[in-house]
Design a protein around this motif. Sequence first.
Motif, PDB file in Angstrom:
ATOM      1  N   VAL A   1      32.772  40.094  35.934  1.00 37.98           N
ATOM      2  CA  VAL A   1      32.940  40.687  37.265  1.00 37.98           C
ATOM      3  C   VAL A   1      33.520  39.656  38.220  1.00 37.98           C
ATOM      4  O   VAL A   1      34.447  39.940  38.984  1.00 37.98           O
ATOM      5  CB  VAL A   1      31.584  41.230  37.790  1.00 37.98           C
ATOM      6  CG1 VAL A   1      31.651  41.486  39.281  1.00 37.98           C
ATOM      7  CG2 VAL A   1      31.210  42.500  37.049  1.00 37.98           C
ATOM      8  N   PHE A   2      32.993  38.432  38.148  1.00 37.40           N
ATOM      9  CA  PHE A   2      33.489  37.371  39.029  1.00 37.40           C
ATOM     10  C   PHE A   2      34.932  37.003  38.725  1.00 37.40           C
ATOM     11  O   PHE A   2      35.680  36.601  39.611  1.00 37.40           O
ATOM     12  CB  PHE A   2      32.600  36.127  38.902  1.00 37.40           C
ATOM     13  CG  PHE A   2      31.550  36.059  39.953  1.00 37.40           C
ATOM     14  CD1 PHE A   2      31.732  35.267  41.082  1.00 37.40           C
ATOM     15  CD2 PHE A   2      30.395  36.810  39.844  1.00 37.40           C
ATOM     16  CE1 PHE A   2      30.778  35.218  42.074  1.00 37.40           C
ATOM     17  CE2 PHE A   2      29.436  36.770  40.827  1.00 37.40           C
ATOM     18  CZ  PHE A   2      29.616  35.977  41.948  1.00 37.40           C
ATOM     19  N   ARG A   3      35.296  37.147  37.456  1.00 39.21           N
ATOM     20  CA  ARG A   3      36.663  36.848  37.070  1.00 39.21           C
ATOM     21  C   ARG A   3      37.619  37.920  37.604  1.00 39.21           C
ATOM     22  O   ARG A   3      38.748  37.641  37.996  1.00 39.21           O
ATOM     23  CB  ARG A   3      36.755  36.767  35.542  1.00 39.21           C
ATOM     24  CG  ARG A   3      37.930  35.945  35.013  1.00 39.21           C
ATOM     25  CD  ARG A   3      38.024  36.034  33.496  1.00 39.21           C
ATOM     26  NE  ARG A   3      38.032  37.410  32.994  1.00 39.21           N
ATOM     27  CZ  ARG A   3      39.080  38.245  33.102  1.00 39.21           C
ATOM     28  NH1 ARG A   3      40.179  37.840  33.675  1.00 39.21           N
ATOM     29  NH2 ARG A   3      38.998  39.474  32.643  1.00 39.21           N
ATOM     30  N   MET A   4      37.128  39.166  37.629  1.00 36.07           N
ATOM     31  CA  MET A   4      37.998  40.277  37.996  1.00 36.07           C
ATOM     32  C   MET A   4      38.169  40.449  39.498  1.00 36.07           C
ATOM     33  O   MET A   4      39.189  40.968  39.955  1.00 36.07           O
ATOM     34  CB  MET A   4      37.467  41.580  37.398  1.00 36.07           C
ATOM     35  CG  MET A   4      37.605  41.646  35.883  1.00 36.07           C
ATOM     36  SD  MET A   4      36.748  43.066  35.197  1.00 36.07           S
ATOM     37  CE  MET A   4      37.721  44.411  35.830  1.00 36.07           C
ATOM     38  N   ALA A   5      37.164  40.061  40.283  1.00 37.48           N
ATOM     39  CA  ALA A   5      37.261  40.245  41.740  1.00 37.48           C
ATOM     40  C   ALA A   5      36.519  39.110  42.432  1.00 37.48           C
ATOM     41  O   ALA A   5      35.526  38.617  41.908  1.00 37.48           O
ATOM     42  CB  ALA A   5      36.677  41.594  42.137  1.00 37.48           C
ATOM     43  N   PRO A   6      37.000  38.709  43.623  1.00 34.72           N
ATOM     44  CA  PRO A   6      36.394  37.547  44.311  1.00 34.72           C
ATOM     45  C   PRO A   6      35.069  37.889  44.992  1.00 34.72           C
ATOM     46  O   PRO A   6      34.978  37.897  46.214  1.00 34.72           O
ATOM     47  CB  PRO A   6      37.466  37.165  45.335  1.00 34.72           C
ATOM     48  CG  PRO A   6      38.190  38.434  45.622  1.00 34.72           C
ATOM     49  CD  PRO A   6      38.147  39.249  44.360  1.00 34.72           C
ATOM     50  N   PHE A   7      34.056  38.164  44.191  1.00 35.53           N
ATOM     51  CA  PHE A   7      32.774  38.552  44.789  1.00 35.53           C
ATOM     52  C   PHE A   7      32.126  37.408  45.563  1.00 35.53           C
ATOM     53  O   PHE A   7      31.345  37.650  46.485  1.00 35.53           O
ATOM     54  CB  PHE A   7      31.829  39.104  43.717  1.00 35.53           C
ATOM     55  CG  PHE A   7      31.999  40.573  43.497  1.00 35.53           C
ATOM     56  CD1 PHE A   7      31.346  41.497  44.301  1.00 35.53           C
ATOM     57  CD2 PHE A   7      32.850  41.044  42.504  1.00 35.53           C
ATOM     58  CE1 PHE A   7      31.518  42.853  44.119  1.00 35.53           C
ATOM     59  CE2 PHE A   7      33.030  42.401  42.310  1.00 35.53           C
ATOM     60  CZ  PHE A   7      32.371  43.316  43.116  1.00 35.53           C
ATOM     61  N   GLY A   8      32.439  36.161  45.185  1.00 36.49           N
ATOM     62  CA  GLY A   8      31.920  35.028  45.942  1.00 36.49           C
ATOM     63  C   GLY A   8      32.436  35.048  47.373  1.00 36.49           C
ATOM     64  O   GLY A   8      31.683  34.858  48.335  1.00 36.49           O
ATOM     65  N   LEU A   9      33.731  35.326  47.510  1.00 36.09           N
ATOM     66  CA  LEU A   9      34.343  35.426  48.837  1.00 36.09           C
ATOM     67  C   LEU A   9      33.724  36.587  49.624  1.00 36.09           C
ATOM     68  O   LEU A   9      33.413  36.460  50.811  1.00 36.09           O
ATOM     69  CB  LEU A   9      35.852  35.632  48.683  1.00 36.09           C
ATOM     70  CG  LEU A   9      36.651  35.832  49.962  1.00 36.09           C
ATOM     71  CD1 LEU A   9      36.628  34.582  50.818  1.00 36.09           C
ATOM     72  CD2 LEU A   9      38.092  36.218  49.632  1.00 36.09           C
ATOM     73  N   TYR A  10      33.522  37.716  48.937  1.00 40.26           N
ATOM     74  CA  TYR A  10      32.897  38.864  49.600  1.00 40.26           C
ATOM     75  C   TYR A  10      31.520  38.486  50.139  1.00 40.26           C
ATOM     76  O   TYR A  10      31.132  38.896  51.233  1.00 40.26           O
ATOM     77  CB  TYR A  10      32.736  40.040  48.629  1.00 40.26           C
ATOM     78  CG  TYR A  10      34.020  40.578  48.044  1.00 40.26           C
ATOM     79  CD1 TYR A  10      35.246  40.388  48.685  1.00 40.26           C
ATOM     80  CD2 TYR A  10      34.010  41.300  46.857  1.00 40.26           C
ATOM     81  CE1 TYR A  10      36.412  40.887  48.136  1.00 40.26           C
ATOM     82  CE2 TYR A  10      35.173  41.810  46.309  1.00 40.26           C
ATOM     83  CZ  TYR A  10      36.378  41.597  46.946  1.00 40.26           C
ATOM     84  OH  TYR A  10      37.521  42.092  46.410  1.00 40.26           O
TER      85      TYR A  10
END
Lengths: 296, 292
Positions: free
Chosen positions: B77-86
């Motif tokens: 999931v982290f690879r596919m979308a910038p959830f850290g930034l979110y």
Amino acid sequence: MSSSRLNLTKIRPYLYLVPSLALLSVFTYFPILYSTYLSFFRQNVFTLEPVFDWFANYAAVFEEPVFKIVVRNTVVYALGTIPITMFLALLMAILLNEQLGWIRDIYRVACFYPTMIPMAAAGMLAVWLFNPGIGLINHYLKMFGVPTIEWLYDMKWALPAIMLTAIWKNFGYFMLIYLAGLQNIPGELYESASIEGCGFWSRLRYITLPLLGPTTVFVVIQGIITSFQVFDLVYVMTQGGPADRTNVFVYYIYQNAFRFWDFGQASALTVMFVIVLLILVFILTRFMERRVHYEV
Amino acid sequence: MKSNTQQTPKFGPLEKAFRFIGVNRIHIHILLILVSGVTLAPYLWALSTSLKYRVNVFTETPQWIPNPVNLGNYKEVFRMAPFGLYLVNTIVVVVGILAIQILTMSTAAYAFSRLRFRGSEGLFFLFIVQMMLPVHATIVPNYLIVNKLGLLDSRLALMVPFWATGYGTFLLRQSFRQVPRDFEDAAMIDGCSGLRFLYSILLPMAKPTLVAFSLISIVTHWNDFFWPLVVTDSPAVRTLTMGLAMFVQQESGADWTLLMAATIFVTAPLMVLFLIYQRKFIESFMSAGIKG
């Protein structure tokens, strides 16, 4: 010198209000007026400039066959979710108001934790649970011999699925409100009632429920405001479909504004929405406050 | 008033009454366990799904405890979308809203609770109206206003409309009112008045209300969806809930282990906080609700 100081103390209270009032004006009061203004203009993808057109947008709202469905959905949603949510909330509150020891905290957490979940995420959980093929709900229903329900893809079952999700998500919050209300009822009332030989139902009928009157007024009004503004669940779970069977008021406004880019129509809907909501809240407060005869 | 929500009553008021109709403790517990179980199931099932390999999602009988456990979904999931930034965006927005809310509502509540001035009742009514009409009710004009201000697709746009709060002002006013007049007179004599009185005496005394309001504000804006949906467009300013919705579209419902991993991640920070401070949270929601 002294007169300028006098003036300062006079305007001081208003200075304290300026930050809030400025922000509220821009984002609450002005928008209401602005919506009203916009609702008299035709403004969509076909018009280059907004064109004044009297009540054309309002007339158009009623000509749209979808609008009838939207109103019906919103009413069904409110009438379906509010009573069930209230019943569950009250039941759990009454049970949890008992002395149950440390495990009470666990029950409370179990009922209240959905409040911490974003509506959008709750919608995702529900989409997974209501999955017709491999969803948990259909799996357990099948064990009881219930044939497969298509849930979110079924015109009949999509709205009930959203309503069930909303009830799960919301009842814990209202349960806390009722718990707070229950804890404000003096214990002596129950003691004297038990001396008088009152049974369970009469205590519920003559002490608990009447004294929860003001809490119930609050719960109903909150319930109406929340259920009229349901949007996230619809957006995530069904996008208003199938065939507009889950299209509700706020979603319809969103659709008109940001899918069809028809700001005139959306503004007319907004004005109607605000008026209906305010009238409902006003009538309910009046009507119910008259019936709440006990004071805590 | 607020503190007695915590303590359990000496005896259950309806307890004897329950016995009267043949309901005993066991019955109550059974009912409570049943309801709690049903409420807990969706989240636990999602958590379980998020920890599975894809093949184990489609089993004949539901596999509640993933076997073997797979943490790879979260990585994916982290690879596919910038959830850290979110996550960072969400924290910035939530904290940014709360900080300014406290400033605006404390001066307003001070004026409404301690000062006498013409039109105070009418003005207070205007604050109450906002409790019933959040920005969502007037989404079109608010979108146009934010657009006019040149704030579309910015984190500021996610914050500004919520900086003034009728609800917070209302709560804080109630709590300021309970501070006795003598305090103010005494402070006045010491040369502490106006804003200094507000910030050094009134606000600290209203701490329980501030905590309650803060928790409610954090939960509300952490979970907000509609407003971010309307005013944001690019990943750089997206919050967690928006990120989740976009992820769902990107993933188009194909892989449930990934979708549930994303969902669990979005809910996890608040859920962990809630589990640690559950008493504080519950107490806050109770006291703020009943007063509203």
